[in-house]
Scaffold this active site. Structure first.
Site, PDB file in Angstrom:
ATOM      1  N   ASN A  83     -16.442  83.705  92.722  1.00 54.94           N
ATOM      2  CA  ASN A  83     -17.224  84.763  93.369  1.00 54.94           C
ATOM      3  C   ASN A  83     -18.101  85.479  92.348  1.00 54.94           C
ATOM      4  O   ASN A  83     -17.745  85.618  91.165  1.00 54.94           O
ATOM      5  CB  ASN A  83     -16.332  85.737  94.147  1.00 54.94           C
ATOM      6  CG  ASN A  83     -15.189  86.325  93.367  1.00 54.94           C
ATOM      7  OD1 ASN A  83     -14.746  85.762  92.372  1.00 54.94           O
ATOM      8  ND2 ASN A  83     -14.689  87.459  93.820  1.00 54.94           N
ATOM      9  N   VAL A  84     -19.267  85.904  92.838  1.00 50.96           N
ATOM     10  CA  VAL A  84     -20.262  86.591  92.006  1.00 50.96           C
ATOM     11  C   VAL A  84     -20.727  87.813  92.786  1.00 50.96           C
ATOM     12  O   VAL A  84     -21.471  87.675  93.766  1.00 50.96           O
ATOM     13  CB  VAL A  84     -21.454  85.658  91.674  1.00 50.96           C
ATOM     14  CG1 VAL A  84     -22.473  86.392  90.806  1.00 50.96           C
ATOM     15  CG2 VAL A  84     -20.980  84.379  90.973  1.00 50.96           C
ATOM     16  N   CYS A  95     -12.214  83.104 103.537  1.00 49.71           N
ATOM     17  CA  CYS A  95     -12.586  84.071 104.573  1.00 49.71           C
ATOM     18  C   CYS A  95     -13.286  83.343 105.720  1.00 49.71           C
ATOM     19  O   CYS A  95     -13.665  82.174 105.616  1.00 49.71           O
ATOM     20  CB  CYS A  95     -13.475  85.170 103.989  1.00 49.71           C
ATOM     21  SG  CYS A  95     -15.190  84.687 103.687  1.00 49.71           S
ATOM     22  N   GLU A 116     -17.000  80.259  97.568  1.00 52.32           N
ATOM     23  CA  GLU A 116     -17.381  79.069  98.339  1.00 52.32           C
ATOM     24  C   GLU A 116     -18.892  78.868  98.337  1.00 52.32           C
ATOM     25  O   GLU A 116     -19.368  77.726  98.483  1.00 52.32           O
ATOM     26  CB  GLU A 116     -16.861  79.191  99.771  1.00 52.32           C
ATOM     27  CG  GLU A 116     -15.350  79.076  99.900  1.00 52.32           C
ATOM     28  CD  GLU A 116     -14.600  80.390  99.655  1.00 52.32           C
ATOM     29  OE1 GLU A 116     -15.201  81.355  99.134  1.00 52.32           O
ATOM     30  OE2 GLU A 116     -13.409  80.454 100.016  1.00 52.32           O
TER      31      GLU A 116
HETATM   32  N1  THU Z   1     -13.835  86.169  98.268  1.00 54.80           N
HETATM   33  C1  THU Z   1     -14.217  84.888  97.996  1.00 54.80           C
HETATM   34  O1  THU Z   1     -14.876  84.628  96.986  1.00 54.80           O
HETATM   35  N2  THU Z   1     -13.851  83.921  98.867  1.00 54.80           N
HETATM   36  C2  THU Z   1     -13.059  84.116  99.962  1.00 54.80           C
HETATM   37  O2  THU Z   1     -12.867  83.203 100.754  1.00 54.80           O
HETATM   38  C3  THU Z   1     -12.391  85.427 100.147  1.00 54.80           C
HETATM   39  C4  THU Z   1     -13.071  86.549  99.451  1.00 54.80           C
HETATM   40  C5  THU Z   1     -14.269  87.233  97.355  1.00 54.80           C
HETATM   41  C6  THU Z   1     -15.377  88.081  97.883  1.00 54.80           C
HETATM   42  C7  THU Z   1     -15.228  89.336  97.043  1.00 54.80           C
HETATM   43  O3  THU Z   1     -15.952  89.143  95.839  1.00 54.80           O
HETATM   44  C8  THU Z   1     -13.739  89.398  96.714  1.00 54.80           C
HETATM   45  O4  THU Z   1     -13.213  88.115  97.066  1.00 54.80           O
HETATM   46  C9  THU Z   1     -12.977  90.478  97.500  1.00 54.80           C
HETATM   47  O5  THU Z   1     -13.216  90.346  98.854  1.00 54.80           O
END
Ligand code: THU
Length: 134
Positions: free
Chosen positions: A49-50, A93, A62
């Site tokens: 995640n970024v 998510c 993703e």
């Molecule tokens: N996040 C993801 O990268 N992928 C997911 O499927 C669930 C949530 C990240 C988004 C955000 O940067 C952090 O988790 C907290 O929600």
């Protein structure tokens, strides 16, 4: 729908997800995420995640994974895993299930805390590319 992949060793894919998670940029949530997936031609693609100071613009892990998939030649995702900062398995998510559906379809296998599930089980009655051709 299929789940007959009992012989599959998820640990190498989980290790790639953990490594990807170590590159996450998550200063706002403090919640780094890493993902990894196997492609039908044997490649592995990963993502982290970024986040962004404009919170709503943050990218889930993703997003990076599907971007890498397309950039490195496309193909179909067959196996997917997602981990949190401790390396524990995490469910993708809802929005990301839709992203994965585009490139893995209903048979994509997900490594979840509740065991290996198909994407059809995680995203029932999914809207997908086929709807646009009907
Ligand atoms: N996040 C993801 O990268 N992928 C997911 O499927 C669930 C949530 C990240 C988004 C955000 O940067 C952090 O988790 C907290 O929600």
């Amino acid at each position: 729908m299929t789940r007959d992949d009992a012989a599959f060793d998820w640990e190498p894919l989980r290790a790639r997800a953990r490594e990807a998670m170590s590159h996450a940029y998550a200063p706002y949530s403090g919640y780094p995420v890493g993902v990894a997936a196997l492609v039908d031609d044997g490649r592995t693609v990963t993502g982290c995640n970024v986040e962004n100071a404009s919170y709503g613009l943050g990218l889930c892990a993703e997003c990076g994974l599907v971007s890498e998939l397309q950039r490195t030649g496309g193909g179909r995702l067959t196996h997917f895993t997602c981990v949190d900062r401790t390396g524990a398995l995490l469910v993708p998510c809802g929005r990301c299930r839709q992203l994965l559906y585009e490139f893995g379809g209903p048979d994509l296998l997900l490594d979840t805390p509740a065991g290996v599930l198909t994407l059809a089980e995680m995203l029932p009655q999914a809207f997908g590319p086929d709807h646009l051709t009907q």
